[in-house]
Design a protein around this motif. Structure first.
Motif, PDB file in Angstrom:
ATOM      1  N   ALA A 118       3.962   6.112  -3.635  1.00 49.89           N
ATOM      2  CA  ALA A 118       2.926   6.942  -2.711  1.00 49.89           C
ATOM      3  C   ALA A 118       1.817   5.971  -2.379  1.00 49.89           C
ATOM      4  O   ALA A 118       1.199   6.107  -1.291  1.00 49.89           O
ATOM      5  N   GLU A 119       1.440   5.099  -3.305  1.00 45.21           N
ATOM      6  CA  GLU A 119       0.590   4.186  -2.865  1.00 45.21           C
ATOM      7  C   GLU A 119       0.827   3.311  -1.641  1.00 45.21           C
ATOM      8  O   GLU A 119       0.090   2.895  -0.671  1.00 45.21           O
ATOM      9  N   ARG A 120       2.088   2.847  -1.834  1.00 44.89           N
ATOM     10  CA  ARG A 120       2.541   2.166  -0.371  1.00 44.89           C
ATOM     11  C   ARG A 120       2.601   3.152   0.675  1.00 44.89           C
ATOM     12  O   ARG A 120       2.281   2.482   1.910  1.00 44.89           O
ATOM     13  N   ALA A 121       2.865   4.239   0.747  1.00 41.40           N
ATOM     14  CA  ALA A 121       2.823   5.368   1.852  1.00 41.40           C
ATOM     15  C   ALA A 121       1.317   5.207   2.430  1.00 41.40           C
ATOM     16  O   ALA A 121       1.088   5.396   3.608  1.00 41.40           O
ATOM     17  N   LEU A 122       0.452   5.366   1.543  1.00 41.47           N
ATOM     18  CA  LEU A 122      -1.078   5.426   1.939  1.00 41.47           C
ATOM     19  C   LEU A 122      -1.575   4.127   2.510  1.00 41.47           C
ATOM     20  O   LEU A 122      -2.628   3.958   3.111  1.00 41.47           O
ATOM     21  N   SER A 123      -0.763   2.991   2.365  1.00 38.26           N
ATOM     22  CA  SER A 123      -1.457   1.777   2.414  1.00 38.26           C
ATOM     23  C   SER A 123      -1.396   1.528   4.119  1.00 38.26           C
ATOM     24  O   SER A 123      -2.302   0.672   4.393  1.00 38.26           O
ATOM     25  N   GLY A 124      -1.012   2.211   4.928  1.00 36.26           N
ATOM     26  CA  GLY A 124      -1.013   1.734   6.339  1.00 36.26           C
ATOM     27  C   GLY A 124      -2.084   2.667   7.021  1.00 36.26           C
ATOM     28  O   GLY A 124      -2.236   2.336   8.374  1.00 36.26           O
ATOM     29  N   THR A 125      -3.066   3.282   6.184  1.00 38.78           N
ATOM     30  CA  THR A 125      -3.997   4.152   7.159  1.00 38.78           C
ATOM     31  C   THR A 125      -5.325   3.976   6.390  1.00 38.78           C
ATOM     32  O   THR A 125      -5.535   3.184   5.330  1.00 38.78           O
ATOM     33  N   TYR A 126      -6.351   4.651   6.769  1.00 38.60           N
ATOM     34  CA  TYR A 126      -7.557   4.559   6.465  1.00 38.60           C
ATOM     35  C   TYR A 126      -7.873   5.565   5.356  1.00 38.60           C
ATOM     36  O   TYR A 126      -8.277   6.406   5.435  1.00 38.60           O
ATOM     37  N   ASP A 231      11.805   6.172   0.509  1.00 33.77           N
ATOM     38  CA  ASP A 231      11.858   6.830   1.905  1.00 33.77           C
ATOM     39  C   ASP A 231      10.426   7.167   2.109  1.00 33.77           C
ATOM     40  O   ASP A 231      10.080   8.374   1.838  1.00 33.77           O
ATOM     41  N   LEU A 232       9.715   6.386   2.700  1.00 34.55           N
ATOM     42  CA  LEU A 232       8.313   6.764   3.036  1.00 34.55           C
ATOM     43  C   LEU A 232       8.032   7.200   4.626  1.00 34.55           C
ATOM     44  O   LEU A 232       6.717   7.444   5.087  1.00 34.55           O
ATOM     45  N   SER A 308       4.858  -3.442   7.500  1.00 35.82           N
ATOM     46  CA  SER A 308       3.892  -3.147   6.425  1.00 35.82           C
ATOM     47  C   SER A 308       2.575  -3.572   6.811  1.00 35.82           C
ATOM     48  O   SER A 308       2.244  -4.343   7.569  1.00 35.82           O
ATOM     49  N   ALA A 309       1.653  -2.635   6.631  1.00 36.66           N
ATOM     50  CA  ALA A 309       0.402  -2.526   6.849  1.00 36.66           C
ATOM     51  C   ALA A 309      -0.599  -2.712   5.847  1.00 36.66           C
ATOM     52  O   ALA A 309      -0.525  -1.802   4.917  1.00 36.66           O
ATOM     53  N   ASN A 310      -1.401  -3.879   5.986  1.00 38.37           N
ATOM     54  CA  ASN A 310      -2.433  -3.928   4.758  1.00 38.37           C
ATOM     55  C   ASN A 310      -3.655  -3.665   5.490  1.00 38.37           C
ATOM     56  O   ASN A 310      -4.211  -4.438   6.016  1.00 38.37           O
ATOM     57  N   VAL A 311      -4.278  -2.351   5.238  1.00 34.93           N
ATOM     58  CA  VAL A 311      -5.605  -1.922   5.917  1.00 34.93           C
ATOM     59  C   VAL A 311      -6.325  -1.840   4.840  1.00 34.93           C
ATOM     60  O   VAL A 311      -6.573  -1.077   3.743  1.00 34.93           O
ATOM     61  N   GLN A 312      -7.532  -2.689   4.854  1.00 34.77           N
ATOM     62  CA  GLN A 312      -8.873  -2.734   4.099  1.00 34.77           C
ATOM     63  C   GLN A 312     -10.008  -2.160   4.788  1.00 34.77           C
ATOM     64  O   GLN A 312     -10.742  -2.745   5.610  1.00 34.77           O
ATOM     65  N   SER A 313     -10.391  -0.871   4.237  1.00 39.40           N
ATOM     66  CA  SER A 313     -11.463  -0.171   4.851  1.00 39.40           C
ATOM     67  C   SER A 313     -12.766  -0.588   4.470  1.00 39.40           C
ATOM     68  O   SER A 313     -13.886  -0.268   4.679  1.00 39.40           O
ATOM     69  N   ASP A 314     -12.761  -1.727   3.401  1.00 40.94           N
ATOM     70  CA  ASP A 314     -14.101  -2.388   3.053  1.00 40.94           C
ATOM     71  C   ASP A 314     -14.127  -3.709   3.194  1.00 40.94           C
ATOM     72  O   ASP A 314     -14.841  -4.289   2.539  1.00 40.94           O
ATOM     73  N   LEU A 315     -13.297  -4.226   4.352  1.00 43.04           N
ATOM     74  CA  LEU A 315     -13.569  -5.531   4.693  1.00 43.04           C
ATOM     75  C   LEU A 315     -13.776  -5.472   6.134  1.00 43.04           C
ATOM     76  O   LEU A 315     -13.004  -5.099   7.115  1.00 43.04           O
TER      77      LEU A 315
END
Lengths: 625, 364
Positions: A118-126, A231-232, A308-315
């Protein structure tokens, strides 16, 4: 005479709302091909007037003036679809990274399995994960519910169980979430996304959706259908719908955009980029996209058709520059500065920048600070994503052979000399080998990725013809350059089609750009000096096309080492001049900069902190009168 | 070159509207009606934010089936939806082990029964929303807030510590704020007002302000280290220019503050800037509703034009006011090598400079 055949979508207006800038782009059919007709950028008006559509309308008005085409009606509202008289556009595509990140609570069975998926599924967006609740944790149901209510999430993401597996534990979790939903104040229920055991999908929906509350419940196939399978894809699609639903509730004009104008909804900028990278992986084995924004930064990698997207909303380099400093290596930042500058001074710069995030450095000193922090942010992103590509590395590599490398973000792409943009990327990634660096100068990639959802032909045609600007090939040597006599680090021969040959001996430890016109083809022959190599070889010959920067040759070796502070101003100026052809304004003055006298704020702050705490704990008895 | 810069509102006279709302998750009631006059300290909305919940499994306590609502309700000593006090008996056990039965752990309310469980909400956090400036209620916003309109002088700042104060104000004496220490703050009318420090704020200023019992501080800048201290104090702290070394500020802001010093009370609304909201830290000096004229509207910064008065936001000209004398159509390369859209401006000092449009703020 027959009327021309009208394709389904003829014209698109794309609006991308960043936290600092709003970019609008008009795309239309020209001679049967989609083309970017015009674009304009204006400050985002979310913070200033609380409505992003004000900035959008201003930008569209300017497009109207420039193109002579009517796009807005008398009320300043986009005309949709395109009218017979040529006014308006068929689609408005909206992407954004300007809203606050969606706050999520993850609920699942086992931390290392479904919840990590689930954390990986969430990692691609804000999306910020505020809390995780696992069935296997030691929390009572009461504590689980209070955790959810205290966090007040926008989304509860429920996962767990394999298809066909035991359902009892999942039913308990669903019952807990159901009760939590009912305990939120009416109208403030979080969105629920269920992506667990499919045998319970219908049950989960019926339990967690309440007709009277009209709360949103989304469902996706199980993200872990079996222990060994992940399966994400569909969950990520559902998450984009969740995000759209969330954005539509946010202040700032997004509600109207989502409800009335943008048929595809309001799409996260990062998702638009992921779509483009996914498409590029059909052609390229290893694609890298870097976006450094004011508030959010992202590194999106396409490897072997997986994105794979590493989106950092605090950077970020503006709104979130202080948060960035808290995460990155500050001694690295100091190493890039050609003058003494304490950690304290870096923080002072950053705190002030958070208050004026959209501004740009006006003098060279501020520019050096900004670029040093930028390099630090990129290095941090690369480090945090290294696991993704570790298995693809060849011996001695720290980065796969990414081609193309695409960079976005106003600080890197909009104002800098193309040579400087190239050098920033080379420095931060410590590139080795021959690389092709591109920029997204119009910031159009998110819009094109989003456009693929409604008309993929637009994406393909505009991307292939106009989207990217190639800075040029960069020949980046590996190894440690050895300085012996006058022997060059790189002996460069460039043969142009005209027959003219450019010869340049680049000293070890230096960088140089051959100033060729963009698109000019040339045969390049590079012989490496002692200690240096290119792709493991001492000589390399390639036929390449120059980019906007020309052709870049880097004989500085790896790892990149800056000189001691006393010699660094001259070194930084040499590199600057090598890559731009111009000396760096005022660099000599940095030789005279004395370190700022250290001020011991800590002791005084601690003393006054104690005084304040004591005074307030004792009421007003400490006060004078 | 068309450009819409940010705007710093520093206005001698304007009409503003401000929404006073309950925070998210709070529920409550609006206490004023449209058209009514309000004063700054008047509560306009009040409500509660729910805190923790407690659950008591009555099926285990009494052995009653979860579906048997009637029997479950018979066991309750509290009313559905009613309030409970700390220590109040929750169940009517008629002398059978009553002392061991759970009592309410805190003040709260009874939410209901769910699958045989009694659910209490405890320790709800009260929320009170005040008008924060004298004016007139123009609109009641559901049961969550009210919009208030007032004619004011306005000075928007860059940073605030999240606190609010409404009081008269003065510039600090020439000898500095600390010169008041040791004097009788009450008799000499020192306490109970906000002080304007036309300089950098120090830790000692915060300490002095607490000792003197003054109502707030406004400074030009502050070292970033003091941020945590400024957030600790219970009075508003506002920075007109930002963090770092002392720098110039707009003469207009100083003129407005000087004009009303010791004459009027003002609202010192020290919002901490947040990129998702458009609330600004600001000093609002009410000019009185009797002189109200004109129509308030949302203030959208106008397009930058030749002749516009601007404030420069980056070194080496930070804080300096200037007039736009040219807006070239094409971007230009500035001294540090950046290529960007620019304005040619005439500084207060008379010098002419080329500055990036991104570093320009309209003074409105």
């Amino acid at each position: 005479m027959t009327a021309p055949v009208r394709t389904r979508i003829q014209s698109v207006l794309a609006a991308d709302f960043g936290s600092v800038n709003t970019r609008v782009t008009l795309i239309d059919l020209v001679n049967g091909q989609y083309r970017m007709i015009s674009r304009f950028q204006t400050p985002t008006t979310l913070r200033e007037v609380g409505d992003v559509t004000i900035g959008m309308s201003r930008a569209v008005e300017i497009l109207q003036n420039r193109t002579g085409r009517t796009l807005l009606d008398r009320e300043g509202v986009p005309i949709l679809p395109e009218q017979d008289n040529g006014s308006g556009v068929d689609e408005l595509i909206v992407t954004t990274s300007a809203t606050r990140p969606l706050k999520a609570v993850l609920v699942g069975l086992i931390r290392d399995i479904s919840m990590s998926s689930a954390e990986r599924a969430l990692s691609g967006t804000y999306i910020d994960v505020a809390a995780t609740i696992s069935y296997s944790d030691d929390l009572t149901e009461e504590e689980q519910i209070n955790t959810i209510l205290r966090e007040s999430p926008d989304l509860i993401f429920v996962t767990g169980g394999t298809n066909g597996g035991n359902i009892n534990a999942m039913q308990e979790l669903i019952a807990m979430v159901k009760l939590a939903i009912q305990l939120f104040p009416e109208g403030e229920q979080p969105i629920v996304l269920y992506a667990g055991n499919q045998d319970l999908a219908a049950y989960a929906y019926s339990e967690m959706h309440f007709e009277d509350l009209n709360n949103d419940v989304f469902a996706a196939p199980n993200i872990r259908p079996a222990i060994s399978d992940e399966d994400l894809k569909t969950a990520r699609l559902e998450l984009s719908l969740v995000y759209n639903e969330f954005v539509a509730t946010q202040p700032g004009g997004f509600r109207d955009l989502a409800a009335y104008y943008a048929k595809a909804g309001v799409i996260p900028t990062a998702q638009g980029v992921s779509n483009i990278i996914r498409w590029l992986t059909e052609t390229y084995d290893a694609v890298l996209h870097l976006d450094i924004g004011s508030a959010t930064s992202a590194l999106t990698v396409g490897l072997n058709k997986e994105v794979s997207a590493n989106v950092q909303s605090d950077l970020g380099i503006g709104h979130n520059i202080v948060r960035a400093l808290e995460q990155i290596n500050l001694s690295t930042v100091q190493n890039w500065l050609p003058f003494p500058y304490s950690i304290d001074q870096i923080y002072t710069y950053a705190y002030d920048k958070t208050l004026i995030p959209g501004t740009i450095p006006q003098d060279s000193t501020d520019l050096m600070i900004e670029y040093a922090i930028l390099r630090g942010i990129i290095q941090y992103l690369v480090k945090s994503e290294q696991e993704t590509w570790r298995s693809m590395l060849k011996r001695g590599q720290n980065l796969p052979d990414f081609d193309p490398i695409i960079v976005s973000g106003a600080t890197i792409t909009e104002t800098a000399h193309p040579g400087i943009t190239s050098m920033l990327v080379i420095d931060a990634f410590e590139l080795e080998g021959v690389h092709y660096i591109h920029t997204d100068p119009f910031g159009i990639l998110p819009a094109l990725g989003a456009t693929a959802l409604v008309e993929p032909t637009i994406t393909v045609q505009v991307f292939e013809n106009q989207a990217l600007s190639e800075l040029g090939p960069a020949f980046c040597a590996s190894g440690r350059p050895r300085r012996r006599g006058n022997k060059p680090g790189m002996k460069i021969r460039i043969k142009l089609k005209s027959g003219r040959t450019i010869a340049h001996d680049l000293p070890p430890g230096e960088i140089w750009v051959a100033p060729l016109s963009p698109g000019q083809e040339a045969e390049v022959d590079v012989r490496l000096g002692r200690g240096l190599s290119l792709n493991g070889k001492r000589r390399i010959r390639r036929t390449v096309k120059a980019g906007t920067a020309g052709i870049i040759f880097d004989a500085r070796g790896r790892p990149l080492i800056t000189d001691p502070l006393s010699a660094r101003p001259a070194q930084v100026n040499r590199w600057w001049e090598g890559i731009t052809g111009q000396p760096l304004e005022g660099w000599e003055r940095w030789n005279q900069v004395e370190p700022e006298a250290a001020q011991d704020y800590a002791a005084e702050v601690a003393r006054v902190r104690n005084f304040i705490a004591k005074t307030y704990s004792e009421g007003s008895s400490e006060r004078d009168n | 070159m068309e450009y819409y810069p940010k705007q710093a509102l520093i206005l001698e006279q304007t009409i503003i509207r401000r929404n006073r709302m309950l925070p998210p998750r709070a529920q409550g009631e609006v206490l004023v009606s449209a058209g009514s006059a309000v004063n700054a300290q008047q509560m306009v909305v009040r409500g509660e934010i729910q805190q923790d919940f407690r659950m008591y499994d009555m099926t285990k306590l009494f052995g009653i089936n979860a579906d048997d609502t009637q029997k479950l309700e018979e066991k309750l000593a509290v009313r559905m939806g009613g309030l409970v006090a700390e220590g109040q008996q929750l169940f009517d056990v008629k002398g059978r082990g009553g002392r061991r039965m759970p009592h309410s752990p805190a003040h709260g309310s009874v939410i209901g029964l769910d699958h045989g469980r009694l659910i209490l909400q405890i320790n709800p956090k009260p929320v009170e929303v005040y008008a924060r400036m004298p004016g007139r209620v123009t609109e009641v916003i559901g049961n969550r807030g009210a919009q208030i309109e007032a004619q004011v002088a306005l000075v928007q700042c860059r940073w605030g510590n999240g606190k609010f104060g409404y009081s008269s104000f003065s510039f600090e004496p020439e000898e500095g704020l600390a010169s008041y220490l040791g004097r009788d703050a009450r008799l000499e009318n020192i306490r109970g007002r906000v002080y304007i420090l036309p300089r950098e704020l120090t830790a000692q200023d915060l300490e002095t302000a607490i000792k003197l019992g003054i109502e707030g501080l406004v400074a030009i800048t502050m070292p970033y280290h003091l941020r945590e201290l400024a957030l600790m104090v219970d009075f508003p702290v506002l920075l007109i220019s930002g963090f770092g070394k002392q720098r110039r500020i707009s003469d207009r802001a100083m003129r407005i503050l000087r004009e009303y010093e010791k004459q009027r009370q003002a609202a010192f609304d020290a919002y901490t800037p947040n990129r998702f909201q458009n609330d600004q830290p600001e000093i609002i000096i009410p000019l009185g509703s009797t002189t109200m004229r004109g129509e308030a509207g949302r203030i959208f910064p106008p397009e930058l034009r030749v002749g516009s008065i601007i404030r420069l936001t980056r070194a080496p000209f930070k804080g300096i006011l200037a007039e736009v004398i040219d807006l070239p159509d094409l971007p230009a390369t500035i001294e540090n090598g950046l290529h960007t859209s620019v304005a040619r401006v005439k500084l207060e000092t008379g010098d002419t400079q080329v500055v990036p449009l991104a570093n320009v703020e309209l003074v409105g």
